[in-house]
Write a protein that holds these residues in place. Structure first.
Motif, PDB file in Angstrom:
ATOM      1  N   ALA A  98     -15.404  22.610  30.741  1.00 17.65           N
ATOM      2  CA  ALA A  98     -16.101  21.317  30.790  1.00 17.65           C
ATOM      3  C   ALA A  98     -15.357  20.238  30.011  1.00 17.65           C
ATOM      4  O   ALA A  98     -15.255  19.094  30.476  1.00 17.65           O
ATOM      5  N   THR A  99     -14.816  20.564  28.860  1.00 18.20           N
ATOM      6  CA  THR A  99     -14.100  19.569  28.050  1.00 18.20           C
ATOM      7  C   THR A  99     -12.861  19.090  28.789  1.00 18.20           C
ATOM      8  O   THR A  99     -12.571  17.892  28.811  1.00 18.20           O
ATOM      9  N   HIS A 100     -12.131  19.998  29.418  1.00 13.83           N
ATOM     10  CA  HIS A 100     -10.936  19.611  30.165  1.00 13.83           C
ATOM     11  C   HIS A 100     -11.298  18.715  31.347  1.00 13.83           C
ATOM     12  O   HIS A 100     -10.613  17.730  31.625  1.00 13.83           O
ATOM     13  N   ARG A 101     -12.392  19.066  32.048  1.00 12.68           N
ATOM     14  CA  ARG A 101     -12.846  18.222  33.168  1.00 12.68           C
ATOM     15  C   ARG A 101     -13.155  16.817  32.683  1.00 12.68           C
ATOM     16  O   ARG A 101     -12.742  15.828  33.287  1.00 12.68           O
ATOM     17  N   GLU A 102     -13.899  16.727  31.586  1.00 13.28           N
ATOM     18  CA  GLU A 102     -14.312  15.424  31.068  1.00 13.28           C
ATOM     19  C   GLU A 102     -13.094  14.618  30.615  1.00 13.28           C
ATOM     20  O   GLU A 102     -13.026  13.413  30.845  1.00 13.28           O
ATOM     21  N   ILE A 103     -12.130  15.276  29.986  1.00 17.11           N
ATOM     22  CA  ILE A 103     -10.908  14.585  29.554  1.00 17.11           C
ATOM     23  C   ILE A 103     -10.166  14.031  30.766  1.00 17.11           C
ATOM     24  O   ILE A 103      -9.727  12.873  30.761  1.00 17.11           O
ATOM     25  N   LEU A 104     -10.019  14.833  31.821  1.00 19.38           N
ATOM     26  CA  LEU A 104      -9.315  14.351  33.012  1.00 19.38           C
ATOM     27  C   LEU A 104     -10.035  13.171  33.647  1.00 19.38           C
ATOM     28  O   LEU A 104      -9.405  12.189  34.050  1.00 19.38           O
ATOM     29  N   VAL A 105     -11.348  13.248  33.737  1.00 19.85           N
ATOM     30  CA  VAL A 105     -12.102  12.138  34.338  1.00 19.85           C
ATOM     31  C   VAL A 105     -11.967  10.878  33.493  1.00 19.85           C
ATOM     32  O   VAL A 105     -11.676   9.792  34.012  1.00 19.85           O
ATOM     33  N   LEU A 106     -12.153  11.011  32.191  1.00 23.28           N
ATOM     34  CA  LEU A 106     -12.101   9.827  31.326  1.00 23.28           C
ATOM     35  C   LEU A 106     -10.696   9.244  31.239  1.00 23.28           C
ATOM     36  O   LEU A 106     -10.529   8.026  31.208  1.00 23.28           O
ATOM     37  N   ARG A 107      -9.675  10.090  31.213  1.00 28.03           N
ATOM     38  CA  ARG A 107      -8.297   9.596  31.085  1.00 28.03           C
ATOM     39  C   ARG A 107      -7.768   9.072  32.415  1.00 28.03           C
ATOM     40  O   ARG A 107      -7.214   7.983  32.479  1.00 28.03           O
ATOM     41  N   LEU A 108      -7.915   9.860  33.489  1.00 28.31           N
ATOM     42  CA  LEU A 108      -7.270   9.523  34.751  1.00 28.31           C
ATOM     43  C   LEU A 108      -8.123   8.638  35.653  1.00 28.31           C
ATOM     44  O   LEU A 108      -7.607   7.732  36.293  1.00 28.31           O
ATOM     45  N   ALA A 109      -9.397   8.912  35.719  1.00 25.34           N
ATOM     46  CA  ALA A 109     -10.242   8.136  36.629  1.00 25.34           C
ATOM     47  C   ALA A 109     -10.802   6.886  35.965  1.00 25.34           C
ATOM     48  O   ALA A 109     -10.775   5.800  36.546  1.00 25.34           O
ATOM     49  N   VAL A 110     -11.304   7.021  34.740  1.00 26.61           N
ATOM     50  CA  VAL A 110     -11.887   5.864  34.057  1.00 26.61           C
ATOM     51  C   VAL A 110     -10.794   4.999  33.442  1.00 26.61           C
ATOM     52  O   VAL A 110     -10.919   3.789  33.364  1.00 26.61           O
ATOM     53  N   GLY A 111      -9.709   5.626  32.991  1.00 19.93           N
ATOM     54  CA  GLY A 111      -8.595   4.864  32.441  1.00 19.93           C
ATOM     55  C   GLY A 111      -8.654   4.640  30.945  1.00 19.93           C
ATOM     56  O   GLY A 111      -8.044   3.708  30.429  1.00 19.93           O
ATOM     57  N   LEU A 112      -9.374   5.481  30.237  1.00 17.25           N
ATOM     58  CA  LEU A 112      -9.455   5.334  28.784  1.00 17.25           C
ATOM     59  C   LEU A 112      -8.188   5.872  28.132  1.00 17.25           C
ATOM     60  O   LEU A 112      -7.529   6.759  28.669  1.00 17.25           O
ATOM     61  N   SER A 113      -7.860   5.346  26.962  1.00 14.26           N
ATOM     62  CA  SER A 113      -6.717   5.854  26.204  1.00 14.26           C
ATOM     63  C   SER A 113      -7.097   7.184  25.559  1.00 14.26           C
ATOM     64  O   SER A 113      -8.279   7.536  25.468  1.00 14.26           O
ATOM     65  N   ALA A 114      -6.088   7.893  25.070  1.00 19.77           N
ATOM     66  CA  ALA A 114      -6.338   9.175  24.418  1.00 19.77           C
ATOM     67  C   ALA A 114      -7.205   8.984  23.175  1.00 19.77           C
ATOM     68  O   ALA A 114      -8.098   9.792  22.898  1.00 19.77           O
ATOM     69  N   ASP A 115      -6.971   7.909  22.431  1.00 21.75           N
ATOM     70  CA  ASP A 115      -7.772   7.651  21.238  1.00 21.75           C
ATOM     71  C   ASP A 115      -9.223   7.336  21.598  1.00 21.75           C
ATOM     72  O   ASP A 115     -10.147   7.767  20.909  1.00 21.75           O
ATOM     73  N   GLU A 116      -9.438   6.593  22.687  1.00 17.70           N
ATOM     74  CA  GLU A 116     -10.804   6.275  23.115  1.00 17.70           C
ATOM     75  C   GLU A 116     -11.542   7.536  23.566  1.00 17.70           C
ATOM     76  O   GLU A 116     -12.708   7.739  23.227  1.00 17.70           O
ATOM     77  N   VAL A 117     -10.846   8.391  24.308  1.00 16.35           N
ATOM     78  CA  VAL A 117     -11.457   9.651  24.733  1.00 16.35           C
ATOM     79  C   VAL A 117     -11.737  10.517  23.511  1.00 16.35           C
ATOM     80  O   VAL A 117     -12.778  11.177  23.422  1.00 16.35           O
ATOM     81  N   GLY A 118     -10.824  10.486  22.542  1.00 17.74           N
ATOM     82  CA  GLY A 118     -11.032  11.238  21.307  1.00 17.74           C
ATOM     83  C   GLY A 118     -12.283  10.792  20.583  1.00 17.74           C
ATOM     84  O   GLY A 118     -13.039  11.611  20.053  1.00 17.74           O
ATOM     85  N   THR A 119     -12.520   9.491  20.556  1.00 21.00           N
ATOM     86  CA  THR A 119     -13.727   8.965  19.923  1.00 21.00           C
ATOM     87  C   THR A 119     -14.974   9.477  20.634  1.00 21.00           C
ATOM     88  O   THR A 119     -15.942   9.883  19.997  1.00 21.00           O
ATOM     89  N   VAL A 120     -14.921   9.485  21.956  1.00 19.63           N
ATOM     90  CA  VAL A 120     -16.069   9.937  22.743  1.00 19.63           C
ATOM     91  C   VAL A 120     -16.340  11.428  22.530  1.00 19.63           C
ATOM     92  O   VAL A 120     -17.484  11.846  22.376  1.00 19.63           O
TER      93      VAL A 120
END
Length: 190
Positions: free
Chosen positions: A136-158
């Motif tokens: 689940a964490t990997h799925r969410e990271i891929l969606v937030l990074r690749l589809a939503v376009g968030l930076s690694a730091d923004e995804v880290g905050t989430v």
């Protein structure tokens, strides 16, 4: 992306209308981007990303008093609600497959035909199946990074991770996804 100020969040939870307006101005674009990434422009059952984002904003406002006591990042709270609202929209679409029209048009529909839609639906189903094989964490990271376009730091905050940990997890998720996709392709070609 701007992270909401904790003071604004507390003021909004206390009912300050100016703080609520500032908070909604910050979270609405986040909710729209997330919904677009998960549903597309016209999502499941005709629900648009805008509709789901509106539901997210309302749910965040309703749940805001409970957030104050949780001690976790506000954006993680927002994304958690957004994920549930997107899932709700998908479940609702699964129950209602009707597409009604007001009038029968006199000219052909320029939209893709049934074969093209079926192929796209099949591709979407296969992609969802591939993503479902990831944690689940990997799925969410891929969606937030690749589809939503968030930076690694923004995804880290989430997700409560460092930017470096997000980049490493993204690399592992993509490597695993390639391996799973290769296995799936091999099975299809047999």
């Amino acid at each position: 992306m701007e992270t909401p100020d904790p003071d604004v969040v507390r003021q909004a939870a206390a009912g300050d209308s100016a703080a609520v307006a500032r908070l909604l101005a910050l979270i609405r674009p986040i909710a729209v981007r997330y919904s677009l990434a998960r549903l597309g422009h016209v999502g499941a059952g005709g629900a648009t990303a805008e509709d789901v984002a509106q539901e997210v904003c309302l749910a965040v406002l309703r749940a805001l008093p409970r957030f104050i006591d949780q001690g976790r990042p506000f954006l993680a709270f927002v994304y958690g609600i957004a994920a549930r609202k997107v899932a709700d929209a998908c479940r609702a679409a699964g129950r209602d497959r009707a597409e009604s029209v007001a009038e029968v048009p006199d000219i052909p529909d320029p939209a893709p035909g049934p074969e093209h839609r079926a192929l796209n639906a099949d591709l979407g189903t296969r992609l969802v199946g591939l993503l479902a094989q990831l944690p689940a964490t990997h799925r969410e990271i891929l969606v937030l990074r690749l589809a939503v376009g968030l930076s690694a730091d923004e995804v880290g905050t989430v997700l409560g991770m460092t930017g470096g940990a997000v980049r490493l997890a993204q690399h592992r998720a993509l490597t695993r996804l390639r391996a799973v996709a290769g296995d799936t392709l091999s099975e299809v070609l047999r």
